[in-house]
Structures are given as C-alpha cells and as structure tokens.
Motif scaffolding. Structure first.
Motif, PDB file in Angstrom:
ATOM      1  N   THR A   1       0.856  -1.183   0.000  1.00 23.29           N
ATOM      2  CA  THR A   1       0.000   0.000   0.000  1.00 23.29           C
ATOM      3  C   THR A   1       0.894   1.235   0.000  1.00 23.29           C
ATOM      4  OG1 THR A   1      -1.694  -1.188   1.253  1.00 23.29           O
ATOM      5  CG2 THR A   1      -1.875   1.206   1.170  1.00 23.29           C
ATOM      6  N   VAL A   2       0.504   2.244  -0.774  1.00 24.57           N
ATOM      7  CA  VAL A   2       1.324   3.447  -0.944  1.00 24.57           C
ATOM      8  C   VAL A   2       0.655   4.621  -0.240  1.00 24.57           C
ATOM      9  CG1 VAL A   2       2.378   5.005  -2.620  1.00 24.57           C
ATOM     10  CG2 VAL A   2       2.173   2.567  -3.142  1.00 24.57           C
ATOM     11  N   TYR A   3       1.448   5.443   0.417  1.00 24.62           N
ATOM     12  CA  TYR A   3       0.955   6.628   1.131  1.00 24.62           C
ATOM     13  C   TYR A   3       1.763   7.857   0.717  1.00 24.62           C
ATOM     14  CZ  TYR A   3      -1.602   3.518   4.315  1.00 24.62           C
ATOM     15  OH  TYR A   3      -2.468   2.583   4.851  1.00 24.62           O
ATOM     16  N   VAL A   4       1.116   9.027   0.805  1.00 22.85           N
ATOM     17  CA  VAL A   4       1.775  10.304   0.529  1.00 22.85           C
ATOM     18  C   VAL A   4       1.763  11.127   1.809  1.00 22.85           C
ATOM     19  CG1 VAL A   4       1.697  12.445  -0.807  1.00 22.85           C
ATOM     20  CG2 VAL A   4       1.105  10.264  -1.894  1.00 22.85           C
ATOM     21  N   CYS A   5       2.912  11.680   2.177  1.00 19.57           N
ATOM     22  CA  CYS A   5       3.016  12.513   3.373  1.00 19.57           C
ATOM     23  C   CYS A   5       2.417  13.887   3.092  1.00 19.57           C
ATOM     24  CB  CYS A   5       4.481  12.652   3.769  1.00 19.57           C
ATOM     25  SG  CYS A   5       4.756  13.738   5.192  1.00 19.57           S
ATOM     26  N   VAL A   6       1.489  14.339   3.944  1.00 19.19           N
ATOM     27  CA  VAL A   6       0.853  15.647   3.758  1.00 19.19           C
ATOM     28  C   VAL A   6       1.217  16.611   4.895  1.00 19.19           C
ATOM     29  CG1 VAL A   6      -1.049  14.732   2.400  1.00 19.19           C
ATOM     30  CG2 VAL A   6      -1.266  14.838   4.893  1.00 19.19           C
ATOM     31  N   GLN A   7       2.035  16.157   5.849  1.00 21.00           N
ATOM     32  CA  GLN A   7       2.513  17.023   6.926  1.00 21.00           C
ATOM     33  C   GLN A   7       3.812  16.433   7.472  1.00 21.00           C
ATOM     34  OE1 GLN A   7       0.990  18.846  11.254  1.00 21.00           O
ATOM     35  NE2 GLN A   7      -0.325  17.483  10.075  1.00 21.00           N
ATOM     36  N   ASN A   8       4.807  17.279   7.667  1.00 18.81           N
ATOM     37  CA  ASN A   8       6.097  16.804   8.159  1.00 18.81           C
ATOM     38  C   ASN A   8       5.914  16.003   9.445  1.00 18.81           C
ATOM     39  OD1 ASN A   8       6.951  18.354   6.069  1.00 18.81           O
ATOM     40  ND2 ASN A   8       8.058  19.866   7.309  1.00 18.81           N
ATOM     41  N   ASN A   9       6.606  14.866   9.548  1.00 20.67           N
ATOM     42  CA  ASN A   9       6.439  14.039  10.743  1.00 20.67           C
ATOM     43  C   ASN A   9       7.588  13.047  10.867  1.00 20.67           C
ATOM     44  OD1 ASN A   9       5.445  11.047   9.939  1.00 20.67           O
ATOM     45  ND2 ASN A   9       4.610  12.512   8.444  1.00 20.67           N
ATOM     46  N   LYS A  10       7.642  12.423  12.044  1.00 22.72           N
ATOM     47  CA  LYS A  10       8.557  11.333  12.309  1.00 22.72           C
ATOM     48  C   LYS A  10       7.875  10.382  13.276  1.00 22.72           C
ATOM     49  CE  LYS A  10      13.139  10.194  14.153  1.00 22.72           C
ATOM     50  NZ  LYS A  10      14.403  10.717  14.737  1.00 22.72           N
ATOM     51  N   GLY A  11       7.878   9.097  12.932  1.00 20.97           N
ATOM     52  CA  GLY A  11       7.289   8.092  13.811  1.00 20.97           C
ATOM     53  C   GLY A  11       5.784   7.990  13.720  1.00 20.97           C
ATOM     54  N   GLN A  12       5.147   8.773  12.839  1.00 20.67           N
ATOM     55  CA  GLN A  12       3.696   8.694  12.673  1.00 20.67           C
ATOM     56  C   GLN A  12       3.372   7.601  11.649  1.00 20.67           C
ATOM     57  OE1 GLN A  12       1.436  10.282  14.378  1.00 20.67           O
ATOM     58  NE2 GLN A  12       2.711  11.778  15.450  1.00 20.67           N
ATOM     59  N   SER A  13       2.701   6.554  12.095  1.00 21.35           N
ATOM     60  CA  SER A  13       2.392   5.439  11.205  1.00 21.35           C
ATOM     61  C   SER A  13       1.434   5.874  10.105  1.00 21.35           C
ATOM     62  CB  SER A  13       1.767   4.297  12.006  1.00 21.35           C
ATOM     63  OG  SER A  13       1.322   3.269  11.126  1.00 21.35           O
ATOM     64  N   PRO A  14       1.651   5.457   8.862  1.00 21.38           N
ATOM     65  CA  PRO A  14       0.762   5.863   7.767  1.00 21.38           C
ATOM     66  C   PRO A  14      -0.660   5.320   7.902  1.00 21.38           C
ATOM     67  CG  PRO A  14       2.867   5.082   6.924  1.00 21.38           C
ATOM     68  CD  PRO A  14       2.815   4.718   8.373  1.00 21.38           C
ATOM     69  N   GLU A  15      -0.812   4.153   8.497  1.00 21.92           N
ATOM     70  CA  GLU A  15      -2.120   3.507   8.550  1.00 21.92           C
ATOM     71  C   GLU A  15      -3.028   4.216   9.546  1.00 21.92           C
ATOM     72  OE1 GLU A  15      -1.647  -0.620   9.255  1.00 21.92           O
ATOM     73  OE2 GLU A  15      -0.363  -0.966   7.507  1.00 21.92           O
ATOM     74  N   GLY A  16      -4.178   4.646   9.062  1.00 22.36           N
ATOM     75  CA  GLY A  16      -5.166   5.285   9.923  1.00 22.36           C
ATOM     76  C   GLY A  16      -4.712   6.596  10.514  1.00 22.36           C
TER      77      GLY A  16
END
Length: 705
Positions: free
Chosen positions: A267-282
C-alpha cells in the motif's frame, strides 16, 4: 415458410394424441474463434440412436435438464444440465475445450412427427417431416460447471441477458465493481500515487494540493515499487510530498510456484505534513493513502502514453490571455452598426494557404449587442448569407431576420442571435449562379453570448483536408473535406450533406468544391469569385437587401460587439488530439470559483509531442515541422516597417494583421491551481490478468506474460 412451420407446431400442441417432444442441444465450445463448430447431442430417453434434425445429426447422451421455465416474477432462469460422464467422456471434452467456458448452448425442441424421414425405416410414420416446424430454439451461455464426478457433470446456464456472476476469460463479472485488487492480484500498476480512492487529490491541512515527491536512489535500476528504501520507517524524518510503502502482514499475492510464499500486498501513502514516527495507517493528518476509484477513467490516468503527470500544489496562481475588445454596436432602435473595428490582410502568403489544406483556430466572444451580420471571420469582400454573396468561407452573426409579429418590416432589428459559418459547398457551376447548379451551405455553430461581465469565450476550429472517401478526380480536380469544431467538439458528420437537396440543411457540413471548379467560376457580376481574397477578423462587409439595410448597393462594415482572443492558421488539417490540446482545461483553483473552465493554450506551451503545432516537430511527425503559418495571440502594437497598429504574429512576425477602426487591448484573467509535472512512465496497454480480450487472470493462474 417459417410462419407455416410455426402454425403446424401450434396445431400439433392441440392434437388429441400429440407425439412426444424431443430435446436436442448444440454446444459451441469456442464461439469467438470458431463460431461454426459445434457438438450435437440429445437425451436418448426416446431414441437410443442418433437423431437427424434439419439435416444434422445429434448423438445420444444420458442427461437430465431442469429450470428451463419462464418465470413470472421477472427473474432470469438459470437452468441446469446434468450429463452422464461414462468413461470420463465429458471430462475429456472439458479438458480439450477449457471447461466450456463462455460456450454457447442452443436448446432445440421439436415434435417427433416433424423430424426427418431418415430417422425411420420407410419414412416418418407419425406425420409429415417439416424442418421449419421447430417448437423452440433457445440460446444460452455457459455460466459455470457446478459439479464433476465419475458419474456425471452438472452445468449451470445463463441467459445472454444475465451476466451477473458470469465468467469472462476466468474473471467473474460483477455489476458496477472492478474485480481486481488495486496494485495487487489482477492489477499491475506499480507507478507513483495518483489520487485517493474517492478520486480527490492529496491535500494538506490547509487545503493546498500536495505533489508526490519521490527520488530514486542514485544509480539504482529498481522501480519505485521495488525500492526497499521506500518502505516506511519509524526512525526517518518525512516531509510533505514524501512517498512510502507499507507491506501487509496478512495479505499475500499468489506466487507462480505453489511451494513458495507470495509477496505481501503493498500500500502506498503520501506525506501531507512533516512528521517522524507517525504510522501511515489510519493517520490521515500526516499520511493520505493512494487509491483507485475503480472506474475506467482511473485506468486511463495510470496507463497511457503521457510521460508526465500533473499534480496541483501550493496556492492559486494568476493567469490569463490577451484579447482585443471591439465595440461594433448597433445604434439605438435598429441594428445599423455605428462603431467598427477589425484586423485584416490580403497578402497571398496567407490567403494562398487557404486554397489548399488548412486549419483555422480562433477564440472569440461575440455578444447579443452585435449588429445584424456582425463578422467574426471573413475570407470574402462581402457576405450577407444570401445566395450568392458568400464567396468562400465566413463566420458571422446570422442575417436571417425574424419578422415582428403583425408587421411586414424586415429591414430593422429582430435579428437572430445565432452564429453561423457560410461557404460554397461541393459544387460550383462555371456558367450560372442558379442555386440548383451550385451547392451553398450554412451551418449553425452556436449562439451569441450574453453582454457584459463575465465574458464568455468560444473556440472555433475549421479544418480543410483531402479525403480518399470523397475524392472526385485528383490534384486540383479533387473535392476536399471541410469540418467545423466548436469548443473541441466536431459538429455532425461532414459526409452527410453531399447533395443539393441538403445543401442548406442546418447542422450539415460536407465537401468543399475542387480548386478547379473555384477557378472556373466566371458568372459573377459584382466581382464574385470562389477563392479567398482577404483574411479579416472581427468584421465583414454586409450588403443590405430586402431583409437587410435600406440601400442594397451600400456596404456596411459590420463589426462584432465583444472581443477577439488568440487565432492561428496551419497549412495542414491538425488532428483531433491536437484540437483537444488547444482547448485547455483550467485546473480547478483551490477554494476559488472561476467564470472560465477552459482557456486558449499558450503558444509557448506547445512543446514535446505538441511541438508540431508551433513548427518545431518532435522527430516523429516531420510533416508538421513547418505547418504553422501564423499565430496571433491578440497582442497589438505598431507593425514593423509601417505606422499601422495591428494584431501581431508571434510565430514568424511576417503576417501581422492591420487594425482598422476602434479597438482596445484587454487581458482576460483567471486563476488556476499550479501543476507540478512529474515523470511517471507506465505501459500504455496494461497486461491485465483477466481483462476481456486477454489471456490469463493474474500473477499465478496460467498467465502468459
């Protein structure tokens, strides 16, 4: 006759002693590639030998049928056929013919009294044979094989009207649903993310578009989908636009080798806000998942010949195009023009191009305040849309005046608001101006726009080309084909108006007369000639008559009320793809509503594949390298080497249009969402596992790739 045979069938059903009814089947295993090859059999319960019907033999085969009833509740029947599998004969047939998938079943029923004489010694003792006296002839399709054993094989049949749960090339058809798993089994898209599963763009918390940002490792030959560095990591810092992949711990794709475990679903995700350690799922505040709308349009976005994909990003940008405002208006109380403005030239470098193949494209705003006959484009010195004054090709406001109810005054007002193109058609006489000997045409294009702001714009494209299907002679003796497009849409079929009886039918296009006919025209008494003599934008000379102005010998220059946008001329018929490209869709602005949805394509945007439009070519279409004759972007200024002000040719600078009368340069503004163009090469024709017309189904099930 067939009707007589049906009457016999009807009467036989009412006999006091009706004969038995035979049931026979034809099976067409490959109805696509071998539609004439079939297997014939019957149940064998009445006759144990072959039965001949209509000259064809049907073999006996122990079988049962059920469900061929006509249901009263509107549901489509799904009958079942059970066939004895003695000595595995049916199993062998299924192996040869791929389980009869998509096979056609034909069920025939006939009374014994009508079957062929050769079924009996000495002829049919029960009646008179008649090959037309068939009770039913029904067509069914193989739905599925429901059971198979050493004893029997059972099939379920479908009506041709019932495709729900039907199988096409090993793929089940389910209404309004794409069967394949996005980026998984059956769908082989491995490119960059395009959109969310509802079709929306990727956006940050402020509503700004986000363009995916993926940079492959330096020197890495692997694709994005196979790049291990693209796997999400909790220890990495991610910025807006970054693209990551997650692997499912539970869903695995089938492996061609049954002894090996398949790859996990990605599954592919696009980052829409700078982050670290934030899981893409949900976690939609930081990541938005790439998805598919399950529509054909979604496939078109991903599998095509376009190398670059546009993504909206950042804030709106201001854009627009040049235009020239012309106030050719009628005076109070009538439609006589009191203001004029136009641009024109008579140089043969331009008018001469219009005798052969050509394309004319232009953007115009002409409103309801324009006078009778207001001109948009003129290639003739005069035009009032009455025979035979239109001498080549003109676009102007319709001059067919409407009578005021209860009045006979046709001279003033009451004009229509229709914009029309007028031109000589496929036939021109060399000796007479009679309409029966000359094909004169007019085609309605669109209506005049409303006056004032917001200004409305319409794009016209006229192509003139050679066409083998309408050829009449060769060279200058050849009739040619003229087509009209409004806002990128072709108006009607140009080959439907090739007779004099339909010459003036609105909505028809048709052939252009040969150059020989045009040169041989010599019946004009006022200098008429069926060749272009001028190229004029914004006006036309209108000679009034019984339905126009009072003085039929006095011309009026009828300028439109509105504005001219960019115009261009090519020495070839541009193709439909190029026409579509020139009609630019404005990317929907963020949180802003434009009054325009489409705008002229800028000259300098014609690059890459569409560089042929501006003359550079792309190395493949060499015929188009130097096809552009002139491009006026509606910028005005002092024409070089003269003191005239005119519309400037930005292509070569040699074919400027001289301005006359009153006009003002304006700028038509609009906002658009900025697009970031990213490379996303994908195959034009995806090798879908089970798409109709292809072989195979998925990565693992008998697929040849």
């Amino acid at each position: 006759m067939a009707e007589e045979g049906k009457n016999k069938v009807a009467r036989s059903l009412l006999d006091l002693q009706p004969t038995a009814i035979l049931e026979m089947f034809r099976v067409y295993p490959d109805r696509t590639n071998k539609p004439d090859q079939w297997l014939g059999f019957h149940g064998g319960s009445i006759y144990s030998d072959c039965i001949t019907w209509q000259g064809y033999k049907y073999e006996p085969l122990a079988m049962e049928t059920e469900g061929f009833d006509i249901l009263g509740d509107g549901k489509l029947a799904r009958p079942k056929v059970r066939v004895a599998n003695e000595n595995n004969i049916i199993t062998q047939l299924l192996q040869v013919h791929k389980d009869f998938k998509n096979a056609k079943f034909v069920r025939k029923r006939v009374s014994v009294k009508f079957i062929d004489d050769e079924n009996f010694e000495g002829g049919n003792p029960f009646g008179e044979p008649d090959s037309k006296a068939e009770l039913t002839d029904e067509t069914w399709l193989m739905g599925r094989k429901t059971q198979e054993s050493k004893l029997f094989v059972e099939f379920e049949l479908n009506s041709p009207l019932d495709l729900e749960s039907f199988s096409v090339n090993s793929r089940s058809v389910v209404a309004k649903f794409c069967y394949w798993q996005y980026r998984g089994e059956g769908c082989r898209y491995q490119g960059l993310p395009i959109e969310k599963d509802n079709g929306d763009e990727f956006q940050d918390l402020n509503g700004n578009g986000v363009a995916p940002n993926y940079s492959p490792p330096i020197g890495s030959p692997v694709s994005f989908f196979d790049d291990q560095s693209a796997i999400w990591s909790s220890s990495r810092d991610y910025v807006k636009g970054d693209v990551v992949i997650t692997k499912s711990p539970t869903i695995f794709l089938a492996n061609p080798n049954p002894n090996l475990k398949g790859e996990p679903l990605k599954t592919v995700y696009v980052c829409v806000q700078n982050n670290k350690g934030q899981s893409p799922e949900g976690n939609p505040s930081f990541w938005q998942r790439d998805g598919c709308t399950k529509k054909l349009s979604a496939c078109k976005k991903r599998f095509n010949t376009i190398d670059l994909v546009g993504f909206k990003e950042s804030q709106n940008i201001n854009s627009g195009f040049n235009a020239v405002k012309i106030s050719g208006r009628k005076s109070d109380g009538d439609n006589v023009p009191t203001n004029t403005g136009l641009f024109h030239t008579t140089v043969p470098e331009l008018t001469g191009q219009l005798t052969g193949e050509f394309t004319i494209m232009g953007w115009v705003n002409i409103n309801i305040n324009s006078p009778v006959g207001a001109g948009v484009l003129s290639t003739s010195p005069r035009d009032d849309q009455f025979w035979p004054n239109t001498q080549y090709l003109n676009i102007n406001a319709n001059t067919s005046l409407l009578n005021v109810k209860g009045s006979s005054n046709f001279k003033r007002g009451n004009k229509t608001n229709q914009i029309s193109a007028s031109y000589f058609g496929y036939k021109i006489s060399s000796s007479t101006n009679h309409p029966n000997s000359n094909a004169y045409r007019t085609i309605n294009l669109n209506e005049e726009q409303s006056a004032g702001d917001p200004r409305e714009w319409v794009q016209y494209v006229i192509t003139h080309s050679k066409d083998d299907s309408v050829i009449n002679g060769a060279g200058e003796d050849q009739n040619t084909l003229i087509k009209f497009y409004v806002d990128g849409q072709l108006l009607s079929d140009p080959k439907n108006a090739n007779t004099i009886s339909t010459a003036n039918a609105a909505g028809k296009q048709g052939n252009f007369a040969s150059l020989t006919q045009r040169k041989n025209m010599n019946w004009g008494t006022n200098g008429e000639i069926a060749l272009p003599q001028t190229f004029m934008l914004g006006a036309v000379e209108f000679y009034g008559g019984r339905r126009g102005y009072e003085l039929p010998t006095t011309p009026h220059t009828t300028s439109m009320n509105g504005a001219l946008g960019p115009w261009a001329v090519w020495n070839r018929p541009i193709n439909d793809e190029e026409i579509k490209f020139l009609y630019k869709s404005i990317p929907s602005p963020n949180n802003f509503s434009n009054t325009l949805d489409f705008a002229p394509r800028d000259y300098y945007e014609c690059t890459g594949r569409f560089a042929t439009l501006t003359g550079s070519g792309d190395g493949k279409q060499s015929y188009a390298r130097n096809s552009l004759v002139a491009w006026w972007d509606a910028s005005t200024g002092l024409i070089p080497s003269t003191s005239d002000i005119g519309m400037l040719d930005i292509h070569t600078g040699n074919l400027h249009l001289t301005g006359s009368g009153e006009f003002t340069g304006i700028f038509q503004e609009y906002k658009e969402a900025p697009l970031t163009l990213l490379p996303n090469p994908t195959p034009e024709f995806p090798n879908f596992g089970g798409f109709p017309g292809t072989d195979g189904f998925s990565y693992a099930r008998d697929t040849q790739v």
